[in-house]
Enzyme design. Structure first.
Site, short mmCIF file in Angstrom:
data_model
loop_
_atom_site.label_atom_id
_atom_site.label_comp_id
_atom_site.label_asym_id
_atom_site.label_seq_id
_atom_site.Cartn_x
_atom_site.Cartn_y
_atom_site.Cartn_z
N LYS A 10 0.70 -1.42 0.02
CA LYS A 10 -0.13 -0.07 -0.20
C LYS A 10 1.39 1.48 0.02
O LYS A 10 1.70 1.39 0.71
CB LYS A 10 -1.00 -0.05 1.02
N ASP A 58 -2.99 4.27 -2.29
CA ASP A 58 -4.10 5.37 -0.87
C ASP A 58 -3.55 6.16 -0.72
O ASP A 58 -3.32 6.86 0.73
CB ASP A 58 -3.53 4.12 0.41
N LEU A 59 -4.37 6.82 -1.61
CA LEU A 59 -4.34 8.51 -1.89
C LEU A 59 -6.04 9.43 -0.85
O LEU A 59 -6.12 10.22 -0.89
CB LEU A 59 -4.11 9.73 -2.93
N LYS A 60 -6.88 7.87 -1.15
CA LYS A 60 -7.68 8.44 -0.55
C LYS A 60 -8.74 9.95 -1.18
O LYS A 60 -8.70 10.62 -0.24
CB LYS A 60 -7.90 8.90 1.54
N ASP A 70 -12.90 15.00 -3.80
CA ASP A 70 -12.86 16.55 -4.15
C ASP A 70 -14.31 16.11 -4.84
O ASP A 70 -15.13 15.12 -4.78
CB ASP A 70 -11.91 16.52 -5.13
N ASN A 122 -15.69 16.28 -10.97
CA ASN A 122 -14.39 16.07 -12.06
C ASN A 122 -12.87 15.96 -11.76
O ASN A 122 -12.19 14.95 -12.58
CB ASN A 122 -14.71 17.22 -12.41
N THR A 127 -10.81 3.52 11.15
CA THR A 127 -10.33 2.94 11.99
C THR A 127 -9.60 3.73 13.63
O THR A 127 -9.73 3.00 14.29
CB THR A 127 -9.37 1.85 11.76
N ARG A 175 2.22 -1.07 10.50
CA ARG A 175 3.63 -0.48 11.82
C ARG A 175 4.20 -2.04 12.30
O ARG A 175 5.07 -1.53 12.04
CB ARG A 175 3.06 0.38 13.49
O1 C5P Z 1 0.07 0.94 11.31
P1 C5P Z 1 -1.48 0.23 10.97
O2 C5P Z 1 -1.33 -0.90 10.91
O3 C5P Z 1 -1.81 1.30 11.33
O4 C5P Z 1 -1.06 1.22 9.06
C1 C5P Z 1 -3.12 1.05 8.90
C2 C5P Z 1 -2.95 1.74 7.41
O5 C5P Z 1 -4.41 2.25 6.97
C3 C5P Z 1 -2.13 3.01 7.59
O6 C5P Z 1 -1.52 3.14 6.00
C4 C5P Z 1 -3.86 3.77 7.36
O7 C5P Z 1 -3.63 5.55 6.63
C5 C5P Z 1 -4.60 3.16 6.17
N1 C5P Z 1 -5.71 3.33 6.55
C6 C5P Z 1 -6.63 2.75 7.99
N2 C5P Z 1 -7.80 3.27 8.20
C7 C5P Z 1 -9.05 3.59 7.13
C8 C5P Z 1 -8.15 3.41 6.29
C9 C5P Z 1 -6.54 3.64 5.74
O8 C5P Z 1 -6.06 2.74 8.92
N3 C5P Z 1 -10.07 3.59 7.39
#
Ligand code: C5P
Length: 237
Positions: A32, A59-61, A64, A67, A123, A215
């Site tokens: 990711k 994962d740039l979420k 906007d 368009n 989350t 992590r």
């Molecule tokens: O380090 P960790 O296991 O918490 O990483 C979770 C990854 O998932 C991070 O890159 C975070 O940006 C991403 N994420 C998230 N919750 C979301 C969407 C993406 O934790 N709802």
């Protein structure tokens, strides 16, 4: 199970990313790429990741006007992202525009359509934080299901949500709708800022299609060993 683990390469250190990807490819196809890695590597890294055998979850979420998101998602499709996400709260029109743009771009480039996901409620937010800061009449889970239904209606392939919400999403959106779950913490890992969490095995038990882990793997002394432990936990589910 290794095809259902996505490792979040959350660092802007290009050498670390190179080392992590080179080490993990032995076991883990999906990586990711978030803002940190993207800011260092850009789209030029996509062929490099693919050449190594990785699949790219970008994962740039995006969030906007329709368009703009359509153009963003189309561009990233052309560059070869295999999975792309956007905030479902951007609305049905935004997600529909993204779907059309991604499919058109894939057709023109003669590549597979990317998997498009809607991000529901992060989350790191719990019920109390949701009630305090979101000004919604709904409970957090109701809002997650509401957003998942909108993502489905717009033609997205699935959503990003907590493993704790899999069951109500499945009920509302069916078995084919993908559920990708971050907020995964093996018992041996630190929780950090994540709040709505489960272990890898519990997420798989509850029916997650993919789990996202950052992590606990990338900050482990031995990331390959940590990934292997997690895959084994998933297999034991
Ligand atoms: O380090 P960790 O296991 O918490 O990483 C979770 C990854 O998932 C991070 O890159 C975070 O940006 C991403 N994420 C998230 N919750 C979301 C969407 C993406 O934790 N709802």
């Amino acid at each position: 199970m290794k095809n259902r683990l996505i490792v979040a390469l959350d660092t802007d250190d290009g050498e670390d990313i190179d080392w992590l990807s080179g080490t993990l490819i032995e076991l883990v196809p999906w990586v990711k790429i978030g803002f940190q890695a993207f800011s260092t590597l850009g789209t030029e890294s996509f062929p490099w990741f693919s050449g190594r055998g990785h699949l790219i979850f970008l994962d740039l979420k995006f969030h906007d006007i329709p368009n703009t998101v359509a153009r963003d998602v189309g561009t990233m499709t052309r560059h070869g992202a295999n999975m792309i996400n956007m905030h479902a709260s951007g609305g049905v029109e935004m997600m529909q525009a993204a779907r059309i743009s991604a499919d058109d771009a894939a057709y023109e480039a003669d590549i597979p359509k990317p998997t498009l996901l809607g991000v529901t409620i992060l989350t790191s937010i719990d019920e109390e934080g949701f009630q305090t800061h979101f000004g919604s009449e709904r409970q957090l889970t109701e809002q997650v299901v509401y957003l998942a239904k909108q993502a489905k209606e717009a033609g997205l392939d699935g959503v990003v949500a907590s493993p704790l919400e899999i069951e109500p999403i499945r009920k509302a959106c069916g078995d084919k709708f993908l559920i990708v779950t971050p907020g995964i913490r093996p018992k041996w890992a630190e929780v950090g800022d994540q709040k709505r969490i489960t272990t890898p095995a519990e997420a798989i038990d509850r029916g997650a299609d993919y789990i996202v882990v950052g992590r606990p793997i990338i900050e482990a002394e031995d990331p390959l060993e940590a990934a292997e432990k997690i895959i084994n936990e998933m297999k034991g589910a």
